[in-house]
Design a protein around this motif. Structure first.
Motif, mmCIF file in Angstrom:
data_model
loop_
_atom_site.group_PDB
_atom_site.id
_atom_site.type_symbol
_atom_site.label_atom_id
_atom_site.label_comp_id
_atom_site.label_asym_id
_atom_site.label_seq_id
_atom_site.Cartn_x
_atom_site.Cartn_y
_atom_site.Cartn_z
ATOM 1 N N LEU A 111 27.568 18.045 9.927
ATOM 2 C CA LEU A 111 28.448 18.616 8.666
ATOM 3 C C LEU A 111 27.979 18.411 7.665
ATOM 4 C CD1 LEU A 111 31.096 15.212 8.503
ATOM 5 C CD2 LEU A 111 29.274 15.337 10.080
ATOM 6 N N GLU A 112 28.318 18.477 6.543
ATOM 7 C CA GLU A 112 28.713 18.249 5.349
ATOM 8 C C GLU A 112 28.501 17.149 4.912
ATOM 9 O OE1 GLU A 112 30.317 22.534 3.088
ATOM 10 O OE2 GLU A 112 31.165 20.864 2.647
ATOM 11 N N LYS A 113 27.252 16.409 3.979
ATOM 12 C CA LYS A 113 27.324 15.035 2.523
ATOM 13 C C LYS A 113 28.865 15.744 2.263
ATOM 14 C CE LYS A 113 24.522 12.248 0.720
ATOM 15 N NZ LYS A 113 25.322 11.403 -0.655
ATOM 16 N N ALA A 114 29.642 14.103 1.973
ATOM 17 C CA ALA A 114 29.951 14.359 0.561
ATOM 18 C C ALA A 114 29.705 13.145 -0.311
ATOM 19 C CB ALA A 114 31.744 14.275 1.259
ATOM 20 N N GLU A 115 30.958 13.549 -1.323
ATOM 21 C CA GLU A 115 29.256 12.448 -2.468
ATOM 22 C C GLU A 115 31.294 11.452 -3.231
ATOM 23 O OE1 GLU A 115 27.123 11.999 -3.394
ATOM 24 O OE2 GLU A 115 25.511 13.647 -2.789
ATOM 25 N N THR A 250 37.137 13.922 -1.904
ATOM 26 C CA THR A 250 37.419 14.430 -0.679
ATOM 27 C C THR A 250 37.729 13.285 0.101
ATOM 28 O OG1 THR A 250 35.133 15.453 -1.766
ATOM 29 C CG2 THR A 250 35.218 16.046 0.545
#
Length: 362
Positions: A111-115, A250
């Motif tokens: 999955l995408e990396k969240a900040e 997010t």
């Protein structure tokens, strides 16, 4: 129905020198259907059975449920003497292709990396505040607005609503599963049993409310909510964004299906105002009490859902068991755990949760 064309393409790749494939339905049962595949090659005709599961009831509502059943079949059919063998697990893609997903011994999610900084940071900071500050209130309002918005998306399915109720008590990741990982002596079995029994009573009390079924996150707790400054925030898909007034966040780890009772999301967040206040003050007071009341005021105002106060009890029981669990929070003292479960039992014994009367429940 099955995708006969895609299945034939898959079978031609799996078996060599195929000259003919015939597929016909064998019959249907309560949980699914069976199909006979006759494959002619130079060595003769071999027959195989293809099994499908109905997406209705029996906990097979989502594609991942049905995959889990078949993956277990593939692993275990061969381990029981005299049992028919399973050869593969097949997945039909959105493009109508059939591919194998069988044979795996472990599975991974990319999955995408969240900040951002998770909301636990804010909750810890409330311990040093008597009142909420402007940014604190904006974040609470943003989360309430987000939940009110996603919960406004409804679905007419008694089965899925009942499943969420059932899973909240009996799923391995929910109330009974969380109790199962408590260290011996942390909570007497009798107390666990009483909470489970009361929660089951609530499940059957809530079953007629199946029209409340809504889009949910499913695990809306502070570790899954990452806040960051709006000016530096990249575009976020609609289902993973929330906020207003310059506040944005997010979300991570949506869990246990996309549909359920809104109380699931509401309690996943609000139990933490209660928990952190007990941990820091021995009661619910100060900024934590203000946060609890503000969230409910905003959520009910925006959603119009005043019935939410009459549906929270079994979900608070599950979330209370989570925050009181020594495995998750080893710093919690026996006295703090006692207060958490006093709250849980009092909520289960009440007809309606009233945030303004939280002190009476502790």
């Amino acid at each position: 129905m099955i995708n006969e064309k895609a299945l034939k393409t898959y079978l031609r790749k799996k078996f060599r020198n195929v000259s003919r494939i015939k597929i016909r339905k064998l019959g249907s049962g309560v949980q699914g259907a069976g199909f006979l595949a006759e494959i002619k090659t130079r060595k003769g005709i071999k027959s195989y059975v293809i099994k499908s599961l109905s997406p209705k009831e029996f906990g097979h509502d989502y594609p991942s449920d049905r995959a889990a059943v078949f993956l277990l079949d593939l692993d275990e059919y061969k381990n029981l003497p005299k049992h028919v063998k399973a050869l593969d697990v097949l997945a039909e893609t959105e493009k109508g292709l059939i591919k194998s997903i069988g044979g795996g011994k472990e599975y991974y999610l990319l999955l995408e990396k969240a900040e951002g900084r998770h909301y636990f940071h804010d909750l810890s900071g409330f311990a040093h505040k008597k009142r909420l500050e402007g940014p604190d209130m904006e974040k609470i309002k943003a989360m309430a607005a987000y939940l009110a918005k996603i919960h406004s998306v409804k679905k007419d399915s008694k089965t899925l609503y009942w499943r969420k109720l059932r899973d909240t008590v009996g799923h391995g990741e929910c109330l009974m599963g969380v109790f199962d990982i408590y260290p011996d002596g942390a909570l007497p079995y009798k107390e666990m049993t009483d909470i489970i029994k009361k929660s089951v009573d609530w499940i059957y009390k809530l079953k007629p409310k199946y029209k409340r079924l809504s889009q949910i996150h499913g695990d809306f707790h502070p570790g899954n909510i990452l806040f960051k400054e709006a000016r530096s925030h990249p575009p976020i898909p609609p289902l993973a964004r929330g906020g207003e007034g310059g506040v944005d966040f997010t979300l991570l780890d949506r869990s246990r299906g996309p549909w359920g009772e809104p109380a699931d999301d509401v309690t996943a967040l609000t139990i933490n105002y209660i928990f952190f206040s007990i941990k820091n003050h021995g009661t619910v007071t100060g900024a934590y009490l203000e946060a609890l009341e503000l969230f409910f005021d905003e959520y009910v105002r925006l959603s119009g859902d005043r019935e939410i106060y009459e549906t929270l009890a079994p979900f608070f029981a599950f979330r209370g068991a989570v925050v009181a669990n020594p495995v998750f929070y080893p710093e919690v003292t026996r006295e703090q755990r006692r207060l958490i479960f006093r709250f849980v039992n009092n909520v289960l014994d009440s007809e309606r949760f009233a945030p303004e009367k939280i002190e009476d429940l502790i």
